[in-house]
Write a protein that holds these residues in place. Structure first.
Motif, PDB file in Angstrom:
ATOM      1  N   UNK A  57       0.832  -1.221   0.000  1.00 42.87           N
ATOM      2  CA  UNK A  57       0.000   0.000   0.000  1.00 42.87           C
ATOM      3  C   UNK A  57       0.851   1.249   0.000  1.00 42.87           C
ATOM      4  N   UNK A  58       2.015   1.191   0.678  1.00 42.29           N
ATOM      5  CA  UNK A  58       2.866   2.386   0.718  1.00 42.29           C
ATOM      6  C   UNK A  58       3.389   2.720  -0.683  1.00 42.29           C
ATOM      7  N   UNK A  59       3.690   1.671  -1.472  1.00 45.57           N
ATOM      8  CA  UNK A  59       4.178   1.921  -2.836  1.00 45.57           C
ATOM      9  C   UNK A  59       3.084   2.556  -3.685  1.00 45.57           C
ATOM     10  N   UNK A  60       1.842   2.118  -3.484  1.00 41.73           N
ATOM     11  CA  UNK A  60       0.718   2.729  -4.203  1.00 41.73           C
ATOM     12  C   UNK A  60       0.666   4.220  -3.909  1.00 41.73           C
ATOM     13  N   UNK A  61       0.877   4.560  -2.649  1.00 39.55           N
ATOM     14  CA  UNK A  61       0.802   5.978  -2.250  1.00 39.55           C
ATOM     15  C   UNK A  61       2.015   6.770  -2.736  1.00 39.55           C
ATOM     16  N   UNK A  62       3.156   6.099  -2.781  1.00 41.30           N
ATOM     17  CA  UNK A  62       4.350   6.773  -3.331  1.00 41.30           C
ATOM     18  C   UNK A  62       4.131   7.120  -4.804  1.00 41.30           C
ATOM     19  N   UNK A  63       3.457   6.213  -5.493  1.00 40.17           N
ATOM     20  CA  UNK A  63       3.221   6.472  -6.923  1.00 40.17           C
ATOM     21  C   UNK A  63       2.338   7.712  -7.085  1.00 40.17           C
ATOM     22  N   UNK A  64       1.431   7.902  -6.123  1.00 30.73           N
ATOM     23  CA  UNK A  64       0.611   9.127  -6.178  1.00 30.73           C
ATOM     24  C   UNK A  64       1.513  10.347  -5.908  1.00 30.73           C
ATOM     25  N   UNK A  65       2.384  10.221  -4.888  1.00 32.07           N
ATOM     26  CA  UNK A  65       3.332  11.320  -4.575  1.00 32.07           C
ATOM     27  C   UNK A  65       4.113  11.722  -5.821  1.00 32.07           C
ATOM     28  N   UNK A  66       4.560  10.698  -6.561  1.00 33.10           N
ATOM     29  CA  UNK A  66       5.450  10.960  -7.707  1.00 33.10           C
ATOM     30  C   UNK A  66       4.688  11.323  -8.980  1.00 33.10           C
ATOM     31  N   UNK A  67       3.361  11.281  -8.912  1.00 34.83           N
ATOM     32  CA  UNK A  67       2.564  11.624 -10.091  1.00 34.83           C
ATOM     33  C   UNK A  67       2.595  10.545 -11.163  1.00 34.83           C
ATOM     34  N   UNK A  68       2.901   9.308 -10.763  1.00 38.40           N
ATOM     35  CA  UNK A  68       2.917   8.208 -11.746  1.00 38.40           C
ATOM     36  C   UNK A  68       1.509   7.971 -12.300  1.00 38.40           C
ATOM     37  N   UNK A  69       0.506   8.061 -11.434  1.00 39.31           N
ATOM     38  CA  UNK A  69      -0.883   7.863 -11.863  1.00 39.31           C
ATOM     39  C   UNK A  69      -1.808   8.435 -10.802  1.00 39.31           C
ATOM     40  N   UNK A  70      -3.103   8.542 -11.157  1.00 39.90           N
ATOM     41  CA  UNK A  70      -4.060   9.051 -10.163  1.00 39.90           C
ATOM     42  C   UNK A  70      -4.589   7.888  -9.307  1.00 39.90           C
ATOM     43  N   UNK A  71      -5.377   8.220  -8.300  1.00 42.73           N
ATOM     44  CA  UNK A  71      -5.850   7.195  -7.348  1.00 42.73           C
ATOM     45  C   UNK A  71      -6.658   6.081  -8.042  1.00 42.73           C
ATOM     46  N   UNK A  72      -7.656   6.416  -8.879  1.00 46.56           N
ATOM     47  CA  UNK A  72      -8.419   5.310  -9.496  1.00 46.56           C
ATOM     48  C   UNK A  72      -7.541   4.392 -10.341  1.00 46.56           C
ATOM     49  N   UNK A  73      -6.529   4.966 -11.021  1.00 51.44           N
ATOM     50  CA  UNK A  73      -5.653   4.121 -11.855  1.00 51.44           C
ATOM     51  C   UNK A  73      -4.810   3.204 -10.977  1.00 51.44           C
ATOM     52  N   UNK A  74      -4.273   3.767  -9.896  1.00 53.11           N
ATOM     53  CA  UNK A  74      -3.429   2.946  -8.999  1.00 53.11           C
ATOM     54  C   UNK A  74      -4.264   1.821  -8.388  1.00 53.11           C
ATOM     55  N   UNK A  75      -5.459   2.166  -7.917  1.00 50.32           N
ATOM     56  CA  UNK A  75      -6.308   1.127  -7.307  1.00 50.32           C
ATOM     57  C   UNK A  75      -6.717   0.070  -8.340  1.00 50.32           C
ATOM     58  N   UNK A  76      -7.064   0.515  -9.543  1.00 46.87           N
ATOM     59  CA  UNK A  76      -7.509  -0.447 -10.571  1.00 46.87           C
ATOM     60  C   UNK A  76      -6.357  -1.369 -10.963  1.00 46.87           C
ATOM     61  N   UNK A  77      -5.164  -0.792 -11.098  1.00 50.53           N
ATOM     62  CA  UNK A  77      -4.006  -1.620 -11.481  1.00 50.53           C
ATOM     63  C   UNK A  77      -3.711  -2.657 -10.398  1.00 50.53           C
ATOM     64  N   UNK A  78      -3.817  -2.244  -9.127  1.00 52.19           N
ATOM     65  CA  UNK A  78      -3.560  -3.179  -8.018  1.00 52.19           C
ATOM     66  C   UNK A  78      -4.594  -4.301  -8.022  1.00 52.19           C
ATOM     67  N   UNK A  79      -5.863  -3.931  -8.231  1.00 51.01           N
ATOM     68  CA  UNK A  79      -6.932  -4.952  -8.218  1.00 51.01           C
ATOM     69  C   UNK A  79      -6.679  -5.991  -9.310  1.00 51.01           C
ATOM     70  N   UNK A  80      -6.319  -5.526 -10.493  1.00 43.91           N
ATOM     71  CA  UNK A  80      -6.101  -6.467 -11.602  1.00 43.91           C
ATOM     72  C   UNK A  80      -4.856  -7.318 -11.384  1.00 43.91           C
ATOM     73  N   UNK A  81      -3.776  -6.684 -10.942  1.00 43.52           N
ATOM     74  CA  UNK A  81      -2.512  -7.427 -10.808  1.00 43.52           C
ATOM     75  C   UNK A  81      -2.579  -8.474  -9.705  1.00 43.52           C
ATOM     76  N   UNK A  82      -3.344  -8.186  -8.644  1.00 44.25           N
ATOM     77  CA  UNK A  82      -3.347  -9.105  -7.501  1.00 44.25           C
ATOM     78  C   UNK A  82      -4.664  -9.871  -7.358  1.00 44.25           C
TER      79      UNK A  82
END
Ligand code: CO8
Length: 639
Positions: free
Chosen positions: A197-222
């Motif tokens: 979860x911390x990496x998901x939040x770091x990606x938001x910090x770094x502007x890698x993606x927005x919250x819905x994209x990060x959550x959707x990617x996590x749901x699909x990958x895991x």
């Protein structure tokens, strides 16, 4: 050492579930809260949880009453004095836990095992508050404890191995799938879950993606229903931040909480999950999640915190991920997984352990076993460990069983084998899903069945006796596996049967041959023709199992029996096993001749000389299992 009575300190969300599970496992339970109000509230929580179970048809009213009758509440710590195990499940405050353990140490009998359900403190620090570090361990339950089957059984450097075994058995009998974990920050599962979860939040910090994209990617990958933001929003930002900060303090920069996590916690806020998923960024996000989780998992194994299988079980059972980190790496390919980790390793040197580099360089995937072999002195334990499919026998399991029995055959120090299953099944039969695929090619299924029969033949002809400890369902191929053992002990909760005719097939792993020999043709025919399941008691009545014991006593009974057999002359036992097997193949006269040969063999052994001499000298014999020395005929000198 035996666990009969369990004390639970704290009857909140965790403690009440722990108490209920222990009572369902057949243990007498005493729950303790410091005030009557709290104890009443805690007991009411258990009562209403069980009432819902009855409403949903998961629990019969009779079973509810039976379980409820085993639970007592108290406000007096001294009432836990005679408990065999006390589990602490109070608020996550270190000093409060230590004070409680210091008091328990004074109050409880010297042999009481103490366990903490802490999720964030070192177990060894808690143990240090007592004078019984050998009798101290961690039992880390996952929320909600009545539903989530995972239990981390945590040993410190000082925990007695016998205590670990007792707790593993306690876990199984109370319906848990335990994993063995070494005391270390975050234990096993939280180490990679917090990183996730911390990496998901770091990606938001770094502007890698927005919250819905990060959550959707996590749901699909895991393969999960919630991404990190949804999960933390629901379970508590404060908790998530502090768990991460605690690992940051003990493990360093890699666990430094993401800025958004710290700020959201400080604001006492939540994340806004609205917005569009950016499909073009999902893969990059997923890759980073996978890289982080897999790197942490490899480090856990390198540090000896848990095995690859247990790390994966933590993920699939505790977190409900579709796959564990090691299975993910195998699917992805280790070299590709390593490549994904490089950017993280560039930021956090040492992130990729040598163990992972070596495995990738070997070109081979991680070995993830579904059959576990462990050897304790003269006893080998073979455990079918595929609980998500009730230990169903597929090609992989058969191959691993063959391999485990071959290892036992080659190991002269092993004198008895105990075969059992992980979870609530011994074995629920051959893998129906795999058979359906194999059956598309009739020759394929014939070859496979023959291979399976060969494995059971290996067991039957193994020199060491095999005791089947039937812990739950023993159905179809599972019952056939048990029948290929020499002795069967069943838990009173076990259900046995040959459901094959209901699938339009017949018991093809020796069920039609071995069951009639044990139970007689009439009883076997009824069982096979109807496909009905029978209780352990009924199986004992018709001769399919030797005896039935309470679930909590199953492994101990099997072990004691194994120890008795292991103390006898191993060659004598092996020859007796061969002679008993011969009764199934030979007419009496030939069987007697076979027995005569066996007798002659054992008469020539050093163990026979030792056994008889020990009797004469009124002492215990020391058997070595040494074969008789074969005399090399002397050549006559030529004159
Ligand atoms: N094969 C494959 N998967 C299985 C098997 C099995 N035999 N048994 C259970 N599972 C899986 C289920 O599919 C389920 O997986 P998922 O969650 O992915 O759907 C998981 O294990 C849990 O099972 P249930 O949800 O069904 O658990 P329940 O507690 O509700 O029910 C039962 C437990 C009653 C044991 C039920 O699972 C069942 O009926 N299982 C099948 C039992 C059976 O028919 N066994 C005989 C198989 S045939 C056989 O053994 C032939 C041997 C000879 C052939 C020779 C070839 C080598």
């Amino acid at each position: 050492m035996e666990i009969k009575t369990v004390g639970v300190c704290g009857c909140g969300m965790m403690g009440s579930g722990i108490a209920q599970m222990a009572a369902e496992g057949g243990f007498t339970v005493i729950v303790r809260e410091p005030t009557q109000e709290l104890i009443d509230k805690g007991l009411e929580r258990i009562r209403s949880f069980m009432a819902k179970g009855v409403e949903k048809g998961k629990l019969t009213p009779a079973r509810r009453d039976e379980v409820w009758a085993r639970i007592k509440g108290t406000t007096n710590l001294a009432d836990l004095a005679n408990c065999d195990l006390v589990i602490e499940a109070i608020t996550e405050i270190s000093d409060a836990k230590k004070a409680l353990f210091a008091e328990l140490d004074q109050v409880c009998k010297p042999e009481t095992i103490l366990a903490t359900n802490t999720s964030s403190f070192r177990v060894a620090d808690m143990a240090a508050a007592t004078k019984r570090p050998k009798l101290f361990a961690g039992l880390h339950y996952f929320f909600p404890p009545v539903v989530n089957k995972l239990l981390e059984v945590i040993r410190t450097d000082e925990t007695d191995p016998q205590v670990v075994d007792l707790l593993l058995n306690f876990a199984r009998v109370t319906g848990k799938l335990p994993i063995r974990v070494l005391d270390s920050p975050g234990f096993a599962v939280n180490r990679y879950f917090i990183a996730w979860y911390n990496e998901g939040m770091r990606m938001l910090d770094e502007g890698v993606a927005n919250i819905p994209t990060i959550d959707a990617a996590a749901c699909e990958a895991f393969g999960v229903g919630m991404g990190p933001f949804r999960f933390v929003n629901m379970s508590g930002v404060f908790l998530a931040y502090h768990a991460c900060e605690s690992l940051h303090e003990s493990l360093g920069e890699f666990y430094k909480p993401a800025t958004t996590l710290r700020e959201t916690c400080e604001k006492n806020g939540l994340w806004d999950e609205s917005g569009q998923v950016d499909e073009s960024r999902k893969q990059a996000v997923a890759d980073r999640f996978v890289a982080v989780v897999c790197g942490v998992a490899a480090n856990l194994v390198k540090e000896g915190v848990a095995t690859v299988e247990d790390v994966d079980r933590g993920a699939t059972t505790g977190l409900r991920w579709a796959k564990g980190p090691f299975a993910m790496m195998n699917e992805l390919g280790l070299k590709k997984a390593l490549k994904l980790m490089q950017p993280i390793a560039a930021k956090y040197p040492g992130f990729i352990p040598n163990l992972l580099k070596k495995q990738a360089a070997s070109g081979k995937p991680w070995t993830l076993r579904d059959v576990r072999l462990s050897i304790d002195g003269a006893i080998a334990y073979i455990t079918l460990s595929r609980p998500e499919a009730l230990n169903a026998l597929n090609g992989k399991v058969f191959n691993e069983l063959k391999d485990a029995f071959a290892q036992v055959r080659a190991n002269r120090a092993v004198r008895v084998v105990i075969l059992t299953g992980e979870g609530n099944a011994f074995v629920a039969g051959a893998d129906i899903k795999e058979m359906q695929v194999r059956a598309a090619k009739p020759a394929g299924i014939r070859t496979f069945t023959k291979f399976g029969q060969g494995v059971l033949h290996d067991m039957e002809t193994l020199p060491q006796p095999i005791i089947a400890a039937i812990n739950g369902f023993a159905l179809g191929g599972g019952l056939e596996l048990a029948l290929a053992c020499d002795i069967r002990i069943a838990s009173s909760e076990a259900r046995l049967g040959f459901p094959e005719v209901g699938l339009g097939i017949l018991p093809g792993l020796g069920g039609t041959q071995r069951a009639p020999r044990l139970a007689g043709c009439g009883a076997a025919a009824e069982l096979i023709f109807t496909g009905d399941l029978i209780s352990a008691e009924e199986a004992a009545r018709v001769g399919l199992v030797n005896r039935v014991v309470a679930p909590a006593r199953l492994m101990e009974t099997a072990r004691k029996l194994a120890e008795r057999i292991a103390s006898r002359g191993p060659i004598a036992v092996a020859q007796a096993k061969a002679a008993i097997l011969a009764t199934q193949q030979l007419p009496l006269a030939k069987g007697m001749a076979f027995e005569l040969d066996c007798t002659s063999k054992v008469m020539a052994t050093p163990d026979r000389a030792e056994g008889m001499q020990a009797f004469i000298e009124k002492r215990k014999p020391v058997f070595t299992g040494q074969e008789p020395q074969t005399r090399v005929p002397r050549r006559r000198a030529k004159n």
